[in-house]
Design an enzyme around this catalytic site. Structure first.
Site, short mmCIF file in Angstrom:
data_model
loop_
_atom_site.label_atom_id
_atom_site.label_comp_id
_atom_site.label_asym_id
_atom_site.label_seq_id
_atom_site.Cartn_x
_atom_site.Cartn_y
_atom_site.Cartn_z
N LYS A 20 0.94 -1.14 0.04
CA LYS A 20 -0.10 0.12 0.10
C LYS A 20 0.90 1.19 0.00
O LYS A 20 1.99 1.06 0.75
CB LYS A 20 -1.00 0.00 1.21
CG LYS A 20 -1.99 0.98 1.40
CD LYS A 20 -2.70 0.94 2.54
CE LYS A 20 -3.94 1.92 2.67
NZ LYS A 20 -4.84 1.37 4.01
N SER A 96 -9.64 1.30 3.56
CA SER A 96 -8.96 2.07 2.68
C SER A 96 -7.82 1.42 1.62
O SER A 96 -7.43 2.10 0.56
CB SER A 96 -8.06 3.42 3.50
OG SER A 96 -7.12 2.68 4.11
N SER A 120 -9.71 -1.00 7.58
CA SER A 120 -9.16 -0.99 6.10
C SER A 120 -8.66 -1.99 5.33
O SER A 120 -8.23 -1.97 4.37
CB SER A 120 -8.07 0.31 6.28
OG SER A 120 -8.87 1.37 6.33
#
Length: 370
Positions: A20, A96, A120
């Protein structure tokens, strides 16, 4: 697929990994999906988890997109593009850690890393039909992960099997040792929560195929834990990113959430800490009686992308995951489907620092119907 933010070529290992873009890779900008950070300086060193991945001779092939500043739950990102949900293209990929979940679902990586402050990892795992683990809080190093300081955030893996989740954990957490396969059924508690009948039915039908009993239990501070978790993340994200609201470069949904978060007071945070202590003790007591708790990952079927622009209106989607960020317990999302072929996640919550045992329980549950 709007998954890849930046190409990376490092290592020549057999496992392909993506991380990420809130996790530092030396020499690359960490933009966290935000135009406001596009002019930031490149990272001067790798995050600890990146060093461990490279030391394991894995190949990091890309950084993955995310909901801007990791402060949203839909995964919609108008700056770098919204990651397409490979298995359910009309539905949100979840946030997210949207790109990390989508990359695994698309078969582009053996495992990926996300971060989980309020669901997330588990939320996008459920949306995209993959496995996602939020480890015990503090177990996996956050050095080199943004925001730098967090009372709730955890780095964890996505994969298409529990076995690959275990492999990823062995790489990013040197203390993780794969647990022996269970020789008898785990003692499970079904945590009573509010969720759409369609979601409950899918999980009940799945459990009906198992030779397992799940005892209904309640957690009286569950809803309070959700709100307490919101207070803490709001306060800490304002401290980390509040200055960016003055740039005019933050997307409207995240900018609005940040400005609202500015209203959170220290007194509210202190109250939230009291709820944290009470709720954590409540879950610990349940886990003294049971090997794990089970409940849905999401309270409803993920919405379609076209209906999901208003992040604030969808915050209830984190209602069943966020409490365990507050308590710090490890939790994994197992992908299931409804009769109509829509995604549902089965969340399994384990004892603090019993992450390996949690994975063994998840493997037992998944293998029971194969």
């Amino acid at each position: 697929m709007n998954i890849i933010v930046q190409d990376v070529q490092k290592g020549m290992g057999t496992l392909k990994v993506m991380v990420k873009d809130s996790i530092d890779i030396q020499g690359m900008k960490t933009m966290a999906g935000s135009k406001a950070l596009m002019q930031s300086q490149p990272a001067i060193e790798n995050a600890d988890v990146v060093n461990r991945i490279l030391a394991a001779d894995c190949q990091i092939t890309a950084k993955t997109n995310l909901h801007e500043l990791a402060f949203g739950i839909t995964g919609i990102n108008h700056t770098f593009g919204t990651a397409i949900n490979p298995k359910y293209p009309a539905l949100i990929p979840g946030g997210s850690s949207s790109g990390s979940a989508a990359a695994v679902a698309a078969g582009l990586a053996d495992f990926t890393l996300g971060t989980d402050t309020g669901g997330s990892i588990r939320m996008p795992a459920a949306c995209c039909g993959v496995f996602g683990l939020k480890p015990t809080f503090g177990r996996v190093s956050r050095k080199g992960v943004h925001p730098a300081s967090s009372s709730l955030d955890c780095v964890g893996p996505f994969a298409n099997s529990v076995e690959m989740i275990e492999t990823a954990m062995q790489i990013i957490d040197p203390t993780f040792k794969v647990a022996d396969a269970l020789q008898q059924a785990p003692k499970l508690a079904w945590l009573q929560v509010d969720a759409d009948p369609q979601v409950i039915a899918a999980i009940e039908q799945y459990l009906a195929q198992l030779h397992l009993q799940a005892t209904p239990v309640e957690a009286s501070f569950f809803e309070a834990a959700f709100h307490a978790g919101m207070q803490i993340i709001n306060y800490e994200n304002w401290q980390a990113y509040g200055d960016l609201t003055q740039t005019g470069l933050v997307g409207a949904d995240v900018n609005g959430r940040l400005l609202k978060a500015a209203e959170t007071t220290l007194a509210q945070v202190k109250q939230a800490e009291q709820v944290k202590a009470t709720f954590t003790a409540e879950i610990d007591r349940l886990l003294e009686q049971y090997d794990a708790l089970i409940l849905p990952t999401l309270p409803q079927i993920p919405p379609q992308v076209v209906d999901a622009e208003n992040t604030v209106a969808l915050l209830n989607l984190t209602g069943l995951v966020r409490p365990f960020n507050l308590s710090g317990h490890p939790a994994i999302s197992i992908p299931l489907q409804t009769k109509e072929g829509l995604p549902v996640g089965l969340q399994v919550v384990g004892k603090t620092n019993a992450d390996a045992q949690l994975c063994a329980i998840a493997k037992y549950i998944k293998a029971a119907v194969l």
